[in-house]
Design a protein around this motif. Structure first.
Motif, PDB file in Angstrom:
ATOM      1  N   PRO A  87       0.827  -1.213   0.000  1.00 34.29           N
ATOM      2  CA  PRO A  87       0.000   0.000   0.000  1.00 34.29           C
ATOM      3  C   PRO A  87       0.863   1.265   0.000  1.00 34.29           C
ATOM      4  CG  PRO A  87       0.091  -0.926   2.202  1.00 34.29           C
ATOM      5  CD  PRO A  87       0.818  -1.892   1.318  1.00 34.29           C
ATOM      6  N   PHE A  88       0.309   2.361  -0.524  1.00 36.43           N
ATOM      7  CA  PHE A  88       1.032   3.627  -0.537  1.00 36.43           C
ATOM      8  C   PHE A  88       0.072   4.779  -0.263  1.00 36.43           C
ATOM      9  CE2 PHE A  88       0.083   2.728  -5.095  1.00 36.43           C
ATOM     10  CZ  PHE A  88      -0.698   3.832  -5.405  1.00 36.43           C
ATOM     11  N   VAL A  89       0.646   5.906   0.116  1.00 34.91           N
ATOM     12  CA  VAL A  89      -0.117   7.135   0.316  1.00 34.91           C
ATOM     13  C   VAL A  89       0.037   7.983  -0.946  1.00 34.91           C
ATOM     14  CG1 VAL A  89      -0.378   9.233   1.689  1.00 34.91           C
ATOM     15  CG2 VAL A  89       0.232   7.068   2.806  1.00 34.91           C
ATOM     16  N   PRO A  90      -1.052   8.274  -1.667  1.00 34.39           N
ATOM     17  CA  PRO A  90      -0.942   9.085  -2.886  1.00 34.39           C
ATOM     18  C   PRO A  90      -0.564  10.530  -2.574  1.00 34.39           C
ATOM     19  CG  PRO A  90      -3.001   7.825  -2.823  1.00 34.39           C
ATOM     20  CD  PRO A  90      -2.413   7.772  -1.450  1.00 34.39           C
ATOM     21  N   GLY A  91      -0.396  11.291  -3.651  1.00 35.32           N
ATOM     22  CA  GLY A  91      -0.097  12.705  -3.545  1.00 35.32           C
ATOM     23  C   GLY A  91       1.300  13.036  -4.008  1.00 35.32           C
ATOM     24  N   HIS A  92       1.425  13.527  -5.256  1.00 34.33           N
ATOM     25  CA  HIS A  92       2.739  13.865  -5.815  1.00 34.33           C
ATOM     26  C   HIS A  92       2.851  15.320  -6.248  1.00 34.33           C
ATOM     27  CE1 HIS A  92       0.302  12.540  -9.289  1.00 34.33           C
ATOM     28  NE2 HIS A  92       0.991  13.447  -9.966  1.00 34.33           N
ATOM     29  N   GLU A  93       1.771  16.092  -6.158  1.00 30.91           N
ATOM     30  CA  GLU A  93       1.821  17.537  -6.420  1.00 30.91           C
ATOM     31  C   GLU A  93       1.809  18.221  -5.060  1.00 30.91           C
ATOM     32  OE1 GLU A  93      -1.570  18.415  -8.807  1.00 30.91           O
ATOM     33  OE2 GLU A  93      -0.910  17.196 -10.513  1.00 30.91           O
ATOM     34  N   VAL A  94       2.989  18.495  -4.509  1.00 30.86           N
ATOM     35  CA  VAL A  94       3.096  18.822  -3.086  1.00 30.86           C
ATOM     36  C   VAL A  94       3.891  20.097  -2.855  1.00 30.86           C
ATOM     37  CG1 VAL A  94       3.821  17.971  -0.813  1.00 30.86           C
ATOM     38  CG2 VAL A  94       3.062  16.339  -2.566  1.00 30.86           C
ATOM     39  N   VAL A  95       3.349  20.989  -2.020  1.00 34.07           N
ATOM     40  CA  VAL A  95       4.119  22.061  -1.400  1.00 34.07           C
ATOM     41  C   VAL A  95       4.147  21.751   0.090  1.00 34.07           C
ATOM     42  CG1 VAL A  95       2.074  23.571  -1.268  1.00 34.07           C
ATOM     43  CG2 VAL A  95       4.349  24.540  -1.017  1.00 34.07           C
ATOM     44  N   ALA A  96       5.340  21.832   0.701  1.00 33.03           N
ATOM     45  CA  ALA A  96       5.511  21.336   2.064  1.00 33.03           C
ATOM     46  C   ALA A  96       6.573  22.153   2.795  1.00 33.03           C
ATOM     47  CB  ALA A  96       5.930  19.856   2.036  1.00 33.03           C
ATOM     48  N   LEU A 150       7.661   4.657  -9.297  1.00 31.68           N
ATOM     49  CA  LEU A 150       8.115   5.598 -10.311  1.00 31.68           C
ATOM     50  C   LEU A 150       8.139   7.016  -9.774  1.00 31.68           C
ATOM     51  CD1 LEU A 150       5.268   6.053 -12.970  1.00 31.68           C
ATOM     52  CD2 LEU A 150       4.902   5.135 -10.703  1.00 31.68           C
ATOM     53  N   GLN A 151       7.284   7.305  -8.764  1.00 31.95           N
ATOM     54  CA  GLN A 151       7.231   8.636  -8.183  1.00 31.95           C
ATOM     55  C   GLN A 151       6.858   8.547  -6.708  1.00 31.95           C
ATOM     56  OE1 GLN A 151       4.590  11.370 -10.144  1.00 31.95           O
ATOM     57  NE2 GLN A 151       5.626  11.247 -12.118  1.00 31.95           N
ATOM     58  N   THR A 152       7.197   9.606  -5.966  1.00 28.28           N
ATOM     59  CA  THR A 152       6.585   9.826  -4.661  1.00 28.28           C
ATOM     60  C   THR A 152       5.068   9.872  -4.867  1.00 28.28           C
ATOM     61  OG1 THR A 152       8.468  11.112  -3.880  1.00 28.28           O
ATOM     62  CG2 THR A 152       6.353  11.487  -2.785  1.00 28.28           C
ATOM     63  N   GLY A 153       4.348   9.276  -3.960  1.00 32.81           N
ATOM     64  CA  GLY A 153       2.904   9.176  -4.138  1.00 32.81           C
ATOM     65  C   GLY A 153       2.482   7.867  -4.753  1.00 32.81           C
ATOM     66  N   TYR A 154       3.482   7.042  -5.140  1.00 29.57           N
ATOM     67  CA  TYR A 154       3.213   5.689  -5.647  1.00 29.57           C
ATOM     68  C   TYR A 154       4.209   4.686  -5.060  1.00 29.57           C
ATOM     69  CZ  TYR A 154       0.421   8.191  -9.091  1.00 29.57           C
ATOM     70  OH  TYR A 154      -0.502   9.005  -9.692  1.00 29.57           O
ATOM     71  N   CYS A 155       4.893   5.095  -3.987  1.00 36.15           N
ATOM     72  CA  CYS A 155       5.926   4.265  -3.367  1.00 36.15           C
ATOM     73  C   CYS A 155       5.563   4.029  -1.908  1.00 36.15           C
ATOM     74  CB  CYS A 155       7.286   4.949  -3.479  1.00 36.15           C
ATOM     75  SG  CYS A 155       8.630   4.102  -2.603  1.00 36.15           S
ATOM     76  N   GLY A 156       5.586   2.773  -1.480  1.00 33.50           N
ATOM     77  CA  GLY A 156       5.206   2.437  -0.125  1.00 33.50           C
ATOM     78  C   GLY A 156       6.146   2.961   0.937  1.00 33.50           C
ATOM     79  N   ASP A 157       7.383   3.355   0.577  1.00 33.36           N
ATOM     80  CA  ASP A 157       8.373   3.776   1.565  1.00 33.36           C
ATOM     81  C   ASP A 157       8.397   5.277   1.834  1.00 33.36           C
ATOM     82  OD1 ASP A 157       9.209   1.195   1.931  1.00 33.36           O
ATOM     83  OD2 ASP A 157      11.016   1.370   0.703  1.00 33.36           O
ATOM     84  N   THR A 158       7.863   6.088   0.935  1.00 35.15           N
ATOM     85  CA  THR A 158       8.071   7.532   1.037  1.00 35.15           C
ATOM     86  C   THR A 158       6.891   8.289   1.623  1.00 35.15           C
ATOM     87  OG1 THR A 158       7.226   7.947  -1.189  1.00 35.15           O
ATOM     88  CG2 THR A 158       9.591   7.493  -0.965  1.00 35.15           C
TER      89      THR A 158
END
Length: 377
Positions: A87-96, A150-158
């Motif tokens: 499982p992963f947490v989505p969200g790759h358009e991010v300001v933080a 392939l990106q943050t928001g599709y990786c279980g570790d990030t």
């Protein structure tokens, strides 16, 4: 931490896909497919820092991309399944905001995230593409010390932007200039993608361009075309009234309703209109370059509106089948445009400016107020 988590569920994927492919499903996707989507609000551990050069982030805003919606409604391609880790947490358009110090980036810095998890983030020797600054073509997105993604928001570790915390590598982070509000900074990633798409092909001065779709990707493509090229007419196929208004504000020459696209482009560019016994009308003639920005059925339209020997740029992630006969018969060039590059293009002073650099420069001075409307906690 509280987060929205995507869990792999072939049953829910196929069910959601079946619902959204029907007429009822297309009208009630939010109400029906949303309940079927493999997404849940849950408590998760804060992601661990994978290694040196990584920092924790607290997302301020995270966009909902068309690729996210395609994933949740069963319209994304199975081709991508080896390139994610669930499982992963989505969200790759991010300001933080950064929660740790990093080399030349102090804790508390406001940043946007280049989501591609390429060799540098994975602690690997740079592959040929990454060495050229073309991280979008990295061959190592399933390798190294991170889970596939392939990106943050599709990786279980990030983690991802749809959670209270996430982690990112220093190489992914770009500082937001002072004075650029969060509501504009969150547009940097899709704008960088639009800039990348525009720079994927040669666009001679005076070229006739058609943009299919006037959602966020299409509108930002219009902006990039006006800012970075000297094309002539930019003719935009826009479905909704508010999209048509924004397209004109950003520099569209003509705005066209989808049902009349072929006839309108013929009027604007010349050529003849042909009507097959089955399927949509098409042109013998048409645009020099067409950008497909819908991530759906717009590719079929794009191929039918582009002149022989012309180019179609696929900016939206494809999600439907298409008749490729025009590609063959008209000898068209079909070009993909995925994510962004950091290598950039040589400037007059000999330096290089990447897609995110350009996006952060442009986002602060472009007429983009109101692009972020609905907000969800």
């Amino acid at each position: 931490m509280l987060a929205l988590q995507y869990k792999n569920s072939p049953v829910k994927y196929l069910t959601a896909r079946g619902v959204t492919s029907t007429r009822i499903g297309s009208r009630f996707t939010s109400a029906v497919a949303g309940n079927l989507a493999p997404l849940q609000l849950t408590q998760l551990p804060v992601p661990d820092l994978p290694g040196r050069g990584w920092v924790r982030l607290r997302p301020l805003l995270s966009g909902i991309c068309g690729s996210d919606l395609a994933m949740l409604t069963g319209r994304s391609s199975p081709y991508l399944t080896p390139l994610v880790s669930t499982p992963f947490v989505p969200g790759h358009e991010v300001v933080a905001v950064t929660l740790d110090d990093a080399p030349d980036l102090p804790k508390g810095s406001r940043v946007v995230v280049d989501p591609v998890l390429s060799c540098a983030a994975r602690g690997l020797r740079l592959c040929p593409a990454c060495a050229e600054g073309r991280q979008s073509r990295c061959i190592a997105v399933t390798s190294g010390g991170l889970a596939p993604g392939l990106q943050t928001g599709y990786c279980g570790d990030t983690g991802g932007g749809w959670g209270k915390q996430m982690v990112a590598h220093r190489s992914q982070l770009h500082v937001v200039p002072e004075g650029v509000r969060d509501e504009l900074a969150v547009l940097a990633e899709p704008l960088a993608c639009a800039i990348h798409a525009v720079r994927r092909v040669a666009l001679p001065a005076g070229a006739t361009v058609v943009v299919i779709g006037a959602g966020t990707v299409g509108l930002l493509t219009i902006l990039a075309l006006r800012e970075y090229t000297e094309v002539g007419g930019i003719h935009v196929v826009a479905k909704h009234r508010h999209q048509q208004v924004r397209a004109r504000q950003l520099g569209a020459t003509e705005v066209i309703e989808p049902a009349r696209a072929a006839r309108a482009v013929r009027r604007l560019t010349g050529g003849s209109l042909e009507s097959p016994v089955m399927g949509a009308e098409y042109l013998l003639g048409g645009a020099d370059v067409t950008f497909e920005c819908t991530g759906g059925g717009g590719l079929d339209t794009a191929l039918r509106l582009t002149r022989a020997g012309g180019t179609v740029v696929l900016s939206g992630m494809p999600s439907t089948g298409v008749d490729l006969t025009p590609l063959w018969f008209r000898e068209l060039h079909l070009v993909g445009a995925y994510a962004t590059d950091s290598g950039g293009v040589p400037e007059a002073d000999g330096g290089r400016q990447g897609d995110f650099d350009r996006a952060l420069d442009l986002v602060g001075r472009a007429p983009l107020d109101g692009f972020v409307d609905a907000r969800y906690p």
